[in-house]
Design an enzyme around this catalytic site. Structure first.
Site, PDB file in Angstrom:
ATOM      1  CG  ASP A   8      44.010  32.462  38.552  1.00  0.00           C
ATOM      2  OD1 ASP A   8      43.636  33.623  38.825  1.00  0.00           O
ATOM      3  OD2 ASP A   8      43.919  31.511  39.360  1.00  0.00           O
ATOM      4  CE  LYS A  70      41.984  39.509  40.859  1.00  0.00           C
ATOM      5  NZ  LYS A  70      42.019  38.032  40.802  1.00  0.00           N
ATOM      6  CD  GLU A 170      39.543  35.473  39.564  1.00  0.00           C
ATOM      7  OE1 GLU A 170      39.094  35.343  40.717  1.00  0.00           O
ATOM      8  OE2 GLU A 170      40.359  36.351  39.245  1.00  0.00           O
ATOM      9  CG  ASP A 194      37.066  31.943  43.177  1.00  0.00           C
ATOM     10  OD1 ASP A 194      38.023  31.907  43.970  1.00  0.00           O
ATOM     11  OD2 ASP A 194      37.181  32.290  41.990  1.00  0.00           O
TER      12      ASP A 194
END
Ligand SMILES: [Zn+2]
Lengths: 609, 204
Positions: A8, A70, A170, A194
């Site tokens: 992850d 990211k 994810e 999420d």
């Protein structure tokens, strides 16, 4: 033994998990923590640090702390200049294709290289834990990542020396980890909400007998826990007397952000939080804030979750009443204000029995095991989050693969020539939901030439879009009228070429002496473990070939190597590996002799030497 | 019925994706319809739930992710079958594409041009929609229910043909072509009318 892992690669934290024969587990550091901060620090004194080390040093030392990179994966310099964050990073003269940061030591790094270093650190953690090289990895990406962001993630994996088995969304990974464990949820439709450190996804899935089908997904790749921190950090800086954070020292910005983050986390369990922020050169701040005040402050951030939730539910054709439950994923869903939003929007209590930090890595590990041949009764059917189209006359987009199409997918469309004797045709491949080309993201432009001259409208060109299981696109065009085919294949062009990846590998070797040292240590440990295992196996099988004294001496050196393996001195490990080789030389010779008499023993000796 | 390319047993790859003899994955026969690909009966009356369930069931049997250890040959078949499966699922999930697939199976090519009265109607509706938001909202309702009525009609008529086992009878299926074309024009209009509303919300 298969050593496939799930990673992850998060905005704030990254994790690695594995699923061998049994249940999946997250691999932890010496403190029992599975989280590896996605942070890099480049200090004045020339030493770099990653993870927890990077965070600690940045609070006391001047240097470049790179966080939440990211957000910039697959983005050009333009995106970084527009970033709303506290600009504690220094942008280097980047290009349209890729953001580049300037760091201490007169170097530049890209988000891909930084991600590769986090991935390499997690790979090393896994190799140490599993006692051998990692054979393949599933890396998770936000469901709403576009083609460029996915390609950048895959490049980072390659750069870290990983065999990337799959890029997995994810929320899909989370659903698998959650659903497989709880057969009572079989045969229902679920939402995964999420909210991570920097990205937001919402996916609607159907679970049935091990099959997890994504029905629809939506999100915002620039919305997450960071945005809550920012609102609070700006308030603290204002209170301390700085209305505009631009140009403030980096240590100060890092301190404000750390104070904000800590306060935010305390609001998850406390009603009133006292925030203390005493920066050098500013007014000291000490204020008590209630949870209610905090909620009001962050409400504008939270409201950005609404449109993606509406889109996903509309595309899935469902209402809250049709759902079996809402699964919360991502550290930011610990915030009561986020849970209240979920409750209000979906009209139900969220399911709280998953570990929001770890489910994604666990789901990725399960998928990695399946893809490397593990016997698991499961299948993930993911979708593409954004429509893929082609520009037509007047700058209008013709959608070829609509959003929420299951992947892998393939679709074709046919164009006809528009001029007499036309021998070429230009194509512009775009991604996005809007009608006009300029509002979508441009992926590639290419020209198909060699069309035989024909009257207008007679020449036909067939264009095929193929999306692979990672959600990455390949476009092919073919002239079909005359039976002669001219074809061209394009991959969107912002990804790295193999040569660029190689160059980066060389560069990173130059500037990562520390990396090299830790890699040698890990290799030493892995080698030590291999020899220890082989020696013990040989002792079990053929221990009778040794005298009691000989046996004791082999066992002694083995035990010493075992101790050294768990310490940090790689030279000591090397010395003891040599010593054990020496101590077992005679043993190996006798076993070899025995094997000539008994061909059956061949197998174990080959393993030993 | 075809021969298994792996072991030569006689197989029916539509009814059962895996060979009864060697358990290996079988390629789709040439000309398989979207219904064949999903392993469903040829019918217009399929619910979204039934289609999704068939898609999941078939995926479990043919998806390459489930065949990590299979031979290259079998994995190539899996990739082909999965691509076809996704396409078939997407086609049948869309009522208009499903109707077109049934027409194609019967060998009927519908005329994609609208008749002059329909065209005049469509143009008039688009002009009226310019008069204001209230008018447009009313038109969305009106066009939506007209379209729903046509779809019910289509379902009834396909149902009759199915009961009489006439779904492949070109002469009997042909009259439905015009109906399908009409639905498609109304859908386009309906979406455009709604699109304007969505746009107005963004601007606010
Ligand atoms: Zn067979």
């Amino acid at each position: 033994m298969e050593r496939a892992v799930g990673i992850d690669l998060g905005t704030t934290y990254s994790l690695v998990a594995t699923a061998g024969k049994g249940a999946a587990r997250v691999l932890r550091d010496a403190n029992g923590d599975g989280r590896f901060p996605s942070a890099a620090f480049f200090g004045r004194n020339g030493k770099d640090a990653l993870g927890w080390d990077a965070l600690h040093r940045a609070e006391h030392e001047d240097g470049d702390l790179l966080l939440s990179i990211k957000r910039f994966m697959g983005r050009g310099a333009h995106a970084a200049r527009q970033d709303p964050g506290l600009r504690s990073f220094r942008l280097a003269a980047g290009d349209d294709r890729m953001v580049r940061f300037h760091v201490e030591g007169d170097r530049t790094v890209t988000p891909i290289e930084l991600s590769a270093r986090y991935l390499a650190a997690l790979k090393a953690r896994a190799e140490q834990d599993l006692g051998g090289p990692v054979t393949g990895a599933v890396i998770t990406v936000p469901a709403y990542f576009d083609d460029a962001q996915r390609q950048a993630t895959k490049d980072a994996g390659k750069l870290a020396g990983l065999n990337v088995l799959r890029l997995l969304a994810e929320p899909t990974a989370a659903a698998v980890a959650y659903g497989l464990d709880r057969p009572e949820h079989d045969n229902g439709r679920y939402v995964v909400f999420d909210l991570g450190g920097g990205t937001f996804d919402v996916s609607v899935l159907a679970f049935e007998r091990g099959v997890f089908q994504v029905l629809a997904t939506s999100g915002d790749t620039a919305l997450g826990g960071d945005d809550f921190d920012l609102v609070l950090a700006r308030m603290l800086l204002r209170d301390a007397g700085w209305d505009d954070p631009a140009g403030l020292p980096r240590v100060l910005l890092n301190q404000a952000r750390a104070a904000a983050k800590a306060a935010k986390e305390r609001f998850s369990t406390e009603e009133r939080v006292e925030i203390v922020f005493a920066p050098e050169g500013g007014r000291p701040v000490r204020r008590t804030m209630t949870r209610q005040e905090f909620h009001v402050l962050v409400d504008p951030v939270l409201r950005r979750c609404r449109a993606p939730c509406e889109a996903a539910m509309r595309d899935a054709g469902l209402t809250g009443a049709d759902l079996g439950g809402v699964i919360l994923v991502g550290g930011s869903t610990r915030m009561p204000v986020v849970r209240a939003f979920v409750r209000e929007f979906f009209g139900r209590e969220p399911l709280l029995d998953a570990n929001p930090d770890e489910v994604v890595a666990v789901g990725a590990a399960l998928q990695a095991d399946l893809l490397s041949g593990g016997d698991r009764d499961m299948l993930l059917l993911d979708v593409t989050p954004l429509s893929l189209g082609v520009e037509t006359m007047g700058g209008v987009v013709d959608k070829i693969i609509p959003r929420n199409t299951s992947i892998p997918a393939r679709a074709r469309t046919t164009f006809t020539t528009y001029a007499d004797g036309q021998t070429g045709m230009d194509f512009h491949v775009v991604q996005g939901e809007r009608e006009k080309v300029e509002d979508c993201k441009s992926l590639a432009r290419f020209k198909l030439s060699g069309i035989p001259p024909m009257a207008a409208g007679i020449g036909r060109v067939e264009v095929t879009y193929a999306l692979d299981a990672d959600g990455l696109l390949t476009v092919t065009a073919r002239e079909t009228t005359t039976g002669r085919t001219a074809s061209v294949e394009v991959k969107p062009s912002y990804g790295l070429t193999d040569a660029e990846v190689e160059q980066m590998l060389v560069d990173s070797m130059d500037f990562a002496e520390q990396d090299m040292e830790s890699r040698l240590l890990i290799e030493g440990r892995v080698e030590a473990q291999r020899i220890i295992d082989a020696t013990r196996k040989a002792l079990r099988e053929d221990g009778a070939m040794l005298s009691a004294a000989e046996r004791r001496s082999v066992e002694d050196v083995t035990a010493q190597l075992e101790v050294a393996k768990n310490a940090r001195d790689r030279h000591e490990i090397t010395r003891l590996i040599d010593a054990l080789d020496h101590a077992t030389a005679e043993f190996a010779r006798r076993r070899m002799g025995a094997s000539i008499q008994s061909a059956l023993k061949d197998h174990s000796i080959r393993e030993f030497t | 019925m075809t021969k298994c390319p792996h072991c030569d047993a006689t197989t029916d790859p539509v009814a059962e994706p895996r060979c009864q003899g060697c358990r290996a994955l079988l390629p789709l026969p040439a000309g398989a319809s979207p219904f064949d690909v999903l392993g469903l009966p040829t019918s217009y009356a399929l619910t979204a739930e039934a289609l999704d369930a068939a898609f999941r069931r078939r995926s479990m049997a043919v998806h390459p992710d489930r065949l990590a250890r299979a031979s290259d040959k079998e994995r190539r078949i899996a990739v082909e079958r999965t691509a076809a499966l996704t396409e078939a699922h997407r086609t049948l999930r869309d009522v208009e594409a499903r109707a077109l697939a049934l027409l194609r199976l019967a060998g009927v090519t519908p005329d994609h041009r609208a008749d002059p009265t329909l065209l005049a109607d469509l143009m008039e509706t688009r002009e009226r929609a310019e008069q204001g938001d209230d008018v447009r909202r009313a038109l969305v309702e009106q066009v939506g229910s007209a379209r729903a009525g046509l779809l019910t009609d289509l379902e009834r008529r396909f149902g009759e043909l199915e009961r009489e086992q006439a779904l492949r009878d070109a002469a009997r299926v042909a009259p439905l072509g015009a109906l399908v074309t009409r639905v498609r024009y109304l859908t386009r209009l309906w979406e455009d009318l709604q699109g304007q509303r969505e746009h107005a919300v963004h601007v606010q």
